[in-house]
Structure formats: C-alpha cells, structure tokens
Scaffold this motif. Structure first.
Motif, PDB file in Angstrom:
ATOM      1  N   LEU A 153     -28.700  42.739  22.831  1.00  0.00           N
ATOM      2  CA  LEU A 153     -27.755  43.550  22.071  1.00  0.00           C
ATOM      3  C   LEU A 153     -28.529  44.552  21.223  1.00  0.00           C
ATOM      4  CD1 LEU A 153     -25.311  40.709  20.929  1.00  0.00           C
ATOM      5  CD2 LEU A 153     -25.249  42.095  23.017  1.00  0.00           C
ATOM      6  N   ASN A 154     -28.224  45.813  21.392  1.00  0.00           N
ATOM      7  CA  ASN A 154     -28.964  46.863  20.707  1.00  0.00           C
ATOM      8  C   ASN A 154     -28.080  47.573  19.691  1.00  0.00           C
ATOM      9  OD1 ASN A 154     -31.199  48.444  20.172  1.00  0.00           O
ATOM     10  ND2 ASN A 154     -30.757  49.934  21.772  1.00  0.00           N
ATOM     11  N   ARG A 155     -28.754  48.121  18.666  1.00  0.00           N
ATOM     12  CA  ARG A 155     -28.098  48.884  17.601  1.00  0.00           C
ATOM     13  C   ARG A 155     -27.060  48.047  16.853  1.00  0.00           C
ATOM     14  NH1 ARG A 155     -27.917  53.915  21.808  1.00  0.00           N
ATOM     15  NH2 ARG A 155     -30.157  54.309  21.752  1.00  0.00           N
ATOM     16  N   VAL A 156     -27.514  46.861  16.467  1.00  0.00           N
ATOM     17  CA  VAL A 156     -26.681  45.936  15.688  1.00  0.00           C
ATOM     18  C   VAL A 156     -26.736  46.354  14.220  1.00  0.00           C
ATOM     19  CG1 VAL A 156     -26.369  43.535  14.996  1.00  0.00           C
ATOM     20  CG2 VAL A 156     -27.097  44.089  17.338  1.00  0.00           C
ATOM     21  N   ALA A 157     -25.574  46.469  13.589  1.00  0.00           N
ATOM     22  CA  ALA A 157     -25.507  47.073  12.255  1.00  0.00           C
ATOM     23  C   ALA A 157     -25.778  46.100  11.119  1.00  0.00           C
ATOM     24  CB  ALA A 157     -24.135  47.720  12.054  1.00  0.00           C
ATOM     25  N   SER A 158     -25.472  44.811  11.300  1.00  0.00           N
ATOM     26  CA  SER A 158     -25.570  43.864  10.184  1.00  0.00           C
ATOM     27  C   SER A 158     -25.560  42.443  10.727  1.00  0.00           C
ATOM     28  CB  SER A 158     -24.374  44.057   9.240  1.00  0.00           C
ATOM     29  OG  SER A 158     -23.167  43.687   9.911  1.00  0.00           O
ATOM     30  N   PRO A 159     -25.905  41.454   9.884  1.00  0.00           N
ATOM     31  CA  PRO A 159     -25.821  40.050  10.330  1.00  0.00           C
ATOM     32  C   PRO A 159     -24.409  39.665  10.778  1.00  0.00           C
ATOM     33  CG  PRO A 159     -27.177  40.197   8.370  1.00  0.00           C
ATOM     34  CD  PRO A 159     -26.565  41.564   8.567  1.00  0.00           C
ATOM     35  N   ARG A 160     -23.405  40.180  10.097  1.00  0.00           N
ATOM     36  CA  ARG A 160     -22.019  39.864  10.488  1.00  0.00           C
ATOM     37  C   ARG A 160     -21.717  40.449  11.869  1.00  0.00           C
ATOM     38  NH1 ARG A 160     -17.121  42.539  10.190  1.00  0.00           N
ATOM     39  NH2 ARG A 160     -15.279  41.149  10.104  1.00  0.00           N
ATOM     40  N   HIS A 161     -22.142  41.689  12.082  1.00  0.00           N
ATOM     41  CA  HIS A 161     -21.955  42.331  13.379  1.00  0.00           C
ATOM     42  C   HIS A 161     -22.610  41.495  14.481  1.00  0.00           C
ATOM     43  CE1 HIS A 161     -22.549  46.251  15.953  1.00  0.00           C
ATOM     44  NE2 HIS A 161     -21.577  45.493  16.417  1.00  0.00           N
ATOM     45  N   GLU A 162     -23.809  41.007  14.226  1.00  0.00           N
ATOM     46  CA  GLU A 162     -24.511  40.183  15.212  1.00  0.00           C
ATOM     47  C   GLU A 162     -23.737  38.900  15.503  1.00  0.00           C
ATOM     48  OE1 GLU A 162     -28.632  37.586  15.655  1.00  0.00           O
ATOM     49  OE2 GLU A 162     -28.630  39.378  14.372  1.00  0.00           O
ATOM     50  N   ARG A 163     -23.229  38.228  14.448  1.00  0.00           N
ATOM     51  CA  ARG A 163     -22.494  36.966  14.658  1.00  0.00           C
ATOM     52  C   ARG A 163     -21.272  37.192  15.547  1.00  0.00           C
ATOM     53  NH1 ARG A 163     -23.413  36.337   9.111  1.00  0.00           N
ATOM     54  NH2 ARG A 163     -21.241  36.881   8.653  1.00  0.00           N
ATOM     55  N   LEU A 164     -20.549  38.281  15.297  1.00  0.00           N
ATOM     56  CA  LEU A 164     -19.342  38.553  16.079  1.00  0.00           C
ATOM     57  C   LEU A 164     -19.687  38.883  17.535  1.00  0.00           C
ATOM     58  CD1 LEU A 164     -17.345  40.696  13.485  1.00  0.00           C
ATOM     59  CD2 LEU A 164     -16.892  38.324  14.164  1.00  0.00           C
ATOM     60  N   ALA A 165     -20.720  39.703  17.734  1.00  0.00           N
ATOM     61  CA  ALA A 165     -21.106  40.059  19.105  1.00  0.00           C
ATOM     62  C   ALA A 165     -21.613  38.835  19.856  1.00  0.00           C
ATOM     63  CB  ALA A 165     -22.162  41.159  19.085  1.00  0.00           C
ATOM     64  N   ARG A 166     -22.386  38.000  19.198  1.00  0.00           N
ATOM     65  CA  ARG A 166     -22.872  36.767  19.835  1.00  0.00           C
ATOM     66  C   ARG A 166     -21.709  35.838  20.181  1.00  0.00           C
ATOM     67  NH1 ARG A 166     -28.173  35.060  19.897  1.00  0.00           N
ATOM     68  NH2 ARG A 166     -29.724  36.360  18.801  1.00  0.00           N
ATOM     69  N   ALA A 167     -20.717  35.797  19.304  1.00  0.00           N
ATOM     70  CA  ALA A 167     -19.572  34.922  19.556  1.00  0.00           C
ATOM     71  C   ALA A 167     -18.840  35.342  20.821  1.00  0.00           C
ATOM     72  CB  ALA A 167     -18.622  34.954  18.360  1.00  0.00           C
ATOM     73  N   GLY A 168     -18.700  36.640  21.025  1.00  0.00           N
ATOM     74  CA  GLY A 168     -18.060  37.121  22.253  1.00  0.00           C
ATOM     75  C   GLY A 168     -18.840  36.712  23.488  1.00  0.00           C
ATOM     76  N   MET A 169     -20.157  36.832  23.452  1.00  0.00           N
ATOM     77  CA  MET A 169     -20.988  36.455  24.599  1.00  0.00           C
ATOM     78  C   MET A 169     -20.918  34.949  24.861  1.00  0.00           C
ATOM     79  SD  MET A 169     -22.188  39.262  25.784  1.00  0.00           S
ATOM     80  CE  MET A 169     -22.186  40.951  25.165  1.00  0.00           C
ATOM     81  N   GLU A 170     -20.900  34.175  23.795  1.00  0.00           N
ATOM     82  CA  GLU A 170     -20.791  32.716  23.952  1.00  0.00           C
ATOM     83  C   GLU A 170     -19.462  32.349  24.607  1.00  0.00           C
ATOM     84  OE1 GLU A 170     -21.001  28.638  21.222  1.00  0.00           O
ATOM     85  OE2 GLU A 170     -21.333  30.611  20.297  1.00  0.00           O
ATOM     86  N   GLN A 171     -18.404  33.072  24.263  1.00  0.00           N
ATOM     87  CA  GLN A 171     -17.081  32.797  24.822  1.00  0.00           C
ATOM     88  C   GLN A 171     -17.051  32.976  26.341  1.00  0.00           C
ATOM     89  OE1 GLN A 171     -13.933  34.905  22.826  1.00  0.00           O
ATOM     90  NE2 GLN A 171     -12.452  34.543  24.469  1.00  0.00           N
ATOM     91  N   VAL A 172     -17.816  33.942  26.861  1.00  0.00           N
ATOM     92  CA  VAL A 172     -17.811  34.181  28.313  1.00  0.00           C
ATOM     93  C   VAL A 172     -19.029  33.585  28.997  1.00  0.00           C
ATOM     94  CG1 VAL A 172     -16.389  36.248  28.112  1.00  0.00           C
ATOM     95  CG2 VAL A 172     -18.882  36.472  28.054  1.00  0.00           C
ATOM     96  N   GLY A 173     -19.872  32.882  28.245  1.00  0.00           N
ATOM     97  CA  GLY A 173     -20.991  32.170  28.854  1.00  0.00           C
ATOM     98  C   GLY A 173     -22.162  33.037  29.273  1.00  0.00           C
TER      99      GLY A 173
END
Length: 437
Positions: A153-173
């Motif tokens: 994941l590139n151009r992540v704006a903040s720790p919160r942004h990272e948590r949300l983007a990671r959560a989406g990826m975890e949801q789809v495996g």
C-alpha cells in the motif's frame, strides 16, 4: 530446468509509485546480501538504467508482443546466478494490445504467467481506504493464470488510514506486505518520455538509498522473498543473431542512450565490436567503423551543442563519403536530418545527411508497437528483412523528402504513415528495434 524464483512488481495503472518501490526493493535486498536480478516488462529504455544503479546488475526488457518465446527464455537466464528475480511491470498489469504478437499481447501479466512469477500489486491508496481491497480483489480474480501474492500500500496518509486499508485487505484475504507513507520528496522527476534519465541524477545513489531505507523499514522483505516462485522452463537454445555490421560505432551520451542491452549483447556474441563515442562531446565515430548507429534519446534537449559539434558532423560526412553506413533511431534519426526545431521554436542545423526536419514546438504523441519490413538496407540487413519494435515520440515531421526506408504497420496491422527514410547508405526511422521478426 527450475528457474530462479521471482516476483512481478506491478500496479493497476501508471503513476502509482511502482518504480520507487522497485528501486527500493532492489537496493534493500542487495544491502541484505541477496543477489537480485532485475527485469522490465515491455518496451522501456529508461527504467532498466535505474534498476542497474539500484541492484548493481544489468536489467533486461521482457516483451511478450515483440519477443519470441526463445528470446524470452534466453533473456531470463540472466537470473540463473541470482537468488531472486524482481521484474517491474509497465502501465497497468493487464494492459496490452488487442492482437497477440510473438508470445502474447505485451501485458506484464503475460510475462508473469509465462515465468510463473506471482504479482505484488503496488496500490496508491490516497483518497480511499477499504475500497482499495475491491481493486485488489478484482485483479486477483481477473485471470486465473496470474496469481496476486499480495499488495504494498503506497501513499498512506496516517496510522488510521493504514488500519482501514489493511482491514479491507484482511476482509478479502489478500496479504499486505507493507505500507509506505506519503512522501513527495521521494518522487523521481519526469519529462515527456518518462523519468529523467539515471545519468542526469547526480544524487541518484543517495535517492535510492533513501528508498531502500524506507522499504526495509516498512515492508516485510522476508515475506516477499518467501512469496517468490517460478515455473520449470526449457533450457534456452542459442539465439542466432545477425548484427547490422561487424564494427559498430555507437553514440552513447545524454542525447543518445536508448538502446536495448539484449541487442548489444546479441551483437557482441555474434562477433560484432561496439565502439562507443559521444556526439555531445564532439567526438567523431571510430574511423574503423563499418556502421555508425545513433540511438534514440533526447537530442531536442541538446540541440545547440549538437549543432555546434563540428568534428562529429564532419566525421559523419567523411564516413559516408568513404562508403560507410549510418543509421539513426528516433532521436538519432532527427540528428541525421536537416534541422531540428526545439520546444521554443528555435531552429538548429543537424547533420544534413537526410532531408528530415522535425519540430518539438509542434508536439503530438506517437506511441505503439511497430512491425517494419525494410525497403532499403540498414548496414548488412537487406530488404525485405522484417523487424519488430516500438515508437514513442512527440516530435512532428515537417519535411521528409527522402525515399521510404520500410513498410510499417502497428499492432493492429494498420499501416503507419511514417516509414522512415534513406538516402544512399544513410537511413533512419522513428521505429525502435527490439527483435527480428
């Protein structure tokens, strides 16, 4: 034969930061003691030079439209003595042409599937979070022969942004190998044909070291290496290459640098001698040369010094008068012409061996694969020899009075109006050679 395991570093589109990621990974692995062989998917002169600077090894292009299977198999053997292969994709992962060429449609996905390399998608997540997972999932399901190993994941704006983007990826495996912060200072400058050339960056090594430090800190390199795979491939058979001459004077400097390493390797292996010289330094080509080859590059950025390079121009004319051959590709073709008009509208006299007049003040992009059947010789290559390659230019042709060099078609078999030109043993074309057809 089991090949070196590898990964394709790709993206949904251009501009996502995959070159920065590629350079950082190459240097980070090198710093960790891992020998990495770089490759570049598709026609691109500029990125492989950056790969070499980052890895310490020459990078080779792999092009499934222009290159036959045997050539692809031979080129990938450059990674046989490495511990890991990293290939950088071009444009979007599945972007190619409509009609298949020698081995495929030119998409990075073609090369990844053929070599058995899983794909690491570099996703620009600026302006989205969980929605990035939908993009990754679509890519993972689009083509069964292409396996998406995970994402960076590139151009992540903040720790919160990272948590949300990671959560989406975890949801789809879909695994996340790392997240890179948004840093404008790590972008490489660009111009009309892509990145500014590696030789024009006095601080390039420091930039690459910065990329590597960021990648080593933010990406799980061990997991990436563990994800690399390859498929068994046949032993590469020797390629029969006919060079255009036995002694080739090759222009090489900031104005003329676009020549594919696999071509030079093939010519040398066939017994040809490559004799570099610099027109920008007003150096004449070797008097022992049978053929002077002016590759593509950026003559429009150096038109003044080229116009003033009297020794170079006089030597070209003397070479032709003595019966020698001269060929120019794209920028080299422009330099052989009567004049080049720069972006400011200033007219500069060129070598005058051809009647071509080109303008960068009137810009229009010409881009795409090309197939050319010669109507006149290039060195020892006689008509009707056929070659495949590509065109990428912004220059506009104002005058082109000489006879056509070739019959040229694009990837859809449509006739291309610009067929290059020749005058005696002097020839030129905007077509960049990749392989014999």
């Amino acid at each position: 034969m089991i090949a070196t395991p590898g990964l394709m570093i790709a993206a949904p589109a251009s501009g996502t930061g995959k070159t920065t990621v590629m350079l950082g990974l190459l240097r980070a692995f090198r710093d960790a003691g891992v020998t990495v062989q770089p490759f570049k998917s598709g026609p691109d002169y500029i990125d492989p030079a950056f790969h070499r600077a980052a890895s310490g090894r020459p990078s080779f292009n792999l092009d499934s439209w222009a290159m036959p299977d045997a050539l692809l198999d031979a080129l990938v053997t450059h990674g046989d003595d490495a511990a890991l292969v990293l290939a950088e994709g071009s444009m979007g992962l599945f972007d190619g042409v409509a009609r298949r060429g020698a081995s495929g449609n030119g998409a990075s996905a073609d090369v990844a599937a053929r070599m058995g390399w899983p794909v690491v998608l570099v996703l620009d997540v600026s302006g989205q979070a969980q929605s990035a997972a939908a993009t990754a999932l679509g890519f993972a399901r689009f083509a069964p022969a292409v396996r998406i190993a995970g994402v960076i994941l590139n151009r992540v704006a903040s720790p919160r942004h990272e948590r949300l983007a990671r959560a989406g990826m975890e949801q789809v495996g879909i695994p996340v190998f790392g997240c890179l912060p948004r840093r404008a200072d790590l972008r490489l400058p660009e111009r009309h044909l892509g990145l500014v050339q590696s030789i024009e960056h006095p601080d390039l090594d420091a930039r690459i070291a910065d990329y590597a430090a960021m990648l080593a800190a933010q990406v799980d390199l061990a997991a990436l290496r563990a994800a690399a795979e390859a498929v068994a491939r046949p032993a590469a058979s020797p390629r029969r290459v006919i060079p255009p001459a036995q002694r080739i004077a090759l222009a090489q400097d900031a104005a003329f640098s676009f020549v594919y390493p696999h071509l030079l390797d093939g010519w040398r292996a066939a017994g040809a001698q490559i004799l570099p010289f610099s027109p920008l330094a007003d150096e004449p080509p070797s008097p022992d040369a049978d053929l002077v080859w002016l590759p593509g590059g950026y003559p429009e950025l150096h038109a003044g010094p080229l116009a003033a390079a009297g020794r170079f121009r006089a030597a070209l004319h003397a070479h032709v008068a003595a019966g020698g051959a001269v060929h120019g590709e794209c920028g080299g073709y422009m330099a052989l012409g009567q004049a080049l008009i720069d972006q400011h509208g200033v007219r500069h006299a060129m070598a005058g061996l051809l009647g071509l007049v080109t303008s960068h003040a009137q810009r229009r992009m010409h881009l795409g694969y090309r197939r050319a059947t010669l109507a006149a010789p290039i060195g020892v290559w006689a008509a009707p020899a056929c070659f495949v390659g590509h065109e990428f230019r912004y220059a506009t042709i104002l005058e082109q009075p000489d006879a056509a060099l070739a019959a040229v078609t694009d990837a859809d078999d449509a006739t291309v109006a610009d067929a290059g030109s020749h005058r005696g043993r002097v020839s030129g074309t905007f077509f960049h050679l990749i392989a014999a057809a």
